[in-house]
Design a protein around this motif. Structure first.
Motif, mmCIF file in Angstrom:
data_model
loop_
_atom_site.group_PDB
_atom_site.id
_atom_site.type_symbol
_atom_site.label_atom_id
_atom_site.label_comp_id
_atom_site.label_asym_id
_atom_site.label_seq_id
_atom_site.Cartn_x
_atom_site.Cartn_y
_atom_site.Cartn_z
ATOM 1 N N GLY A 122 0.794 -1.222 0.000
ATOM 2 C CA GLY A 122 0.000 0.000 0.000
ATOM 3 C C GLY A 122 0.819 1.260 0.000
ATOM 4 N N ILE A 123 2.149 1.120 0.078
ATOM 5 C CA ILE A 123 3.046 2.283 0.037
ATOM 6 C C ILE A 123 3.519 2.435 -1.404
ATOM 7 C CG2 ILE A 123 5.149 3.317 0.952
ATOM 8 C CD1 ILE A 123 4.835 1.567 3.412
ATOM 9 N N ASP A 124 2.861 3.292 -2.158
ATOM 10 C CA ASP A 124 3.159 3.429 -3.586
ATOM 11 C C ASP A 124 4.355 4.349 -3.807
ATOM 12 O OD1 ASP A 124 2.572 2.978 -6.376
ATOM 13 O OD2 ASP A 124 1.881 5.046 -6.432
ATOM 14 N N ASN A 125 4.349 5.528 -3.166
ATOM 15 C CA ASN A 125 5.455 6.476 -3.169
ATOM 16 C C ASN A 125 5.924 6.837 -4.579
ATOM 17 O OD1 ASN A 125 7.016 8.129 -1.495
ATOM 18 N ND2 ASN A 125 8.820 6.870 -1.872
ATOM 19 N N ARG A 126 5.019 7.334 -5.399
ATOM 20 C CA ARG A 126 5.403 7.909 -6.682
ATOM 21 C C ARG A 126 6.100 9.236 -6.435
ATOM 22 N NH1 ARG A 126 4.883 4.402 -11.064
ATOM 23 N NH2 ARG A 126 3.323 2.853 -10.451
#
Length: 346
Positions: free
Chosen positions: A214-218
């Motif tokens: 759930g940590i996408d960090n784009r």
């Protein structure tokens, strides 16, 4: 909380900030790292037709046993010039490397850059550019400590239950930037240059955690604008004001100031450089430098003025750059040198 705990926590937080929020690296001498500031600067060399340079920055030496070090090297050249030098292609490349903090959070980036420059009348120039590159980040998780490991006296590295668990400690991704510049030079003694760029336009994913977590960090797009000027005040003095503004997500940086070049030798081969800049709410940045023939060396020191000074023990960051500009065919010379005030002609 003890001073040791505060310092250790700040160092850890700063090490993870680049991972968690993807804030970009930067140099105080933005005017001396042209390809990182804007890809449209590629091949934009008023005093020559090729350029080579290197930058080095060291900061937070008093916070961590492993000071943050940022290094870059770049080169660019002008190609495919038309017969009257009113249009040409710029090609170049840049390597950027940064090592941050106790966990040795290491960033390595390699970009190829291209730009086209076209004069639209006798005193104006428009440039469009882009770059594409490969980026790598890795971290030594075994060297990190976290607040949950503090037992009241020291950090117990064996207490790992509550420490963050990374899925990987090495990542790679593709990165893209675009930019444009406009230059105006009404006389041989006056020059203005403004530019705007957008970095990470492909929004690459940068995270040590799996996408399923759930940590996408784009990486947020970083928007940068700058305004440079150059004014020949006398036969021996050229004044160069600069302003730089960068915005990325909720972070921003504003740097402004000026430097002056003094002609020591009369023919422009020996130049003394001095100036001062200010990063808004952060640091005062004095500059000194020397120019000898086609090589310029400049040194700056970031004297911290913000609340970070309490952790930095008044020790800011030092930075230097070295740039060589030249002309491949010295007999043909550079017929565009009137774009920017200078002490001498090639």
């Amino acid at each position: 909380m003890s001073r040791l705990l505060k310092i250790s926590f700040v160092a850890c937080t700063l090490s993870l900030a680049s991972c968690a929020f993807a804030q970009d690296l930067h140099f105080s001498q933005f005017m001396n790292s042209p390809l990182l500031t804007n890809p449209a600067n590629t091949g934009f060399i008023p005093s020559g037709d090729y350029r080579l340079g290197a930058n080095f920055r060291n900061q937070w030496a008093s916070v961590s046993a492993f000071p943050y070090k940022t290094m870059s090297a770049f080169g660019d050249v002008q190609l495919m010039q038309n017969t009257d030098n009113t249009g040409w292609l710029g090609l170049g490349g840049v390597i950027l490397r940064d090592v941050a903090g106790t966990g040795s959070l290491t960033s390595t980036k390699i970009y190829g850059s291209a730009a086209y420059h076209q004069m639209i009348n006798a005193g104006s120039l428009v440039s469009l550019g882009f770059n594409v590159g490969w980026a790598n980040k890795n971290i030594k998780t075994g060297d990190l400590t976290f607040p949950s490991q503090w037992n009241g006296r020291f950090f117990d590295v064996h207490q790992t239950a509550d420490a963050p668990k990374f899925d990987v400690n090495n990542i790679n991704y593709l990165d893209m930037q675009v930019g444009m510049n406009y230059a105006y030079f009404p006389t041989d003694n006056i020059y203005f240059n403004a530019g705007f760029s957008a970095m990470h336009i492909n929004r690459p994913r940068e995270s040590f955690f799996d996408a399923e977590s759930g940590i996408d960090n784009r990486i947020p797009v970083r928007y940068t604008g700058f305004l440079n000027g150059s004014f020949k005040a006398s036969e021996n003095v050229i004044v160069n004001p600069n302003v730089y503004v960068s915005l990325q997500a909720k972070s921003y940086e504003i740097v402004g100031g000026l430097n002056a070049h003094y002609n020591l030798s009369g023919d422009g081969e020996k130049v003394l450089i001095g100036g001062v800049y200010y990063r808004y709410k952060d640091a005062i940045i004095p500059m000194v430098g020397l120019g000898y023939k086609d090589v310029t060396f400049t040194f700056t020191y970031d004297a911290t003025t913000s609340s970070l000074n309490s952790f930095n023990n008044t020790r800011g960051a030092f930075e230097f750059s070295i740039i060589k500009q030249g002309v491949v065919d010295k007999y043909n010379g550079n017929r565009r040198e009137a774009m920017c005030p200078s002490f001498r002609a090639y």
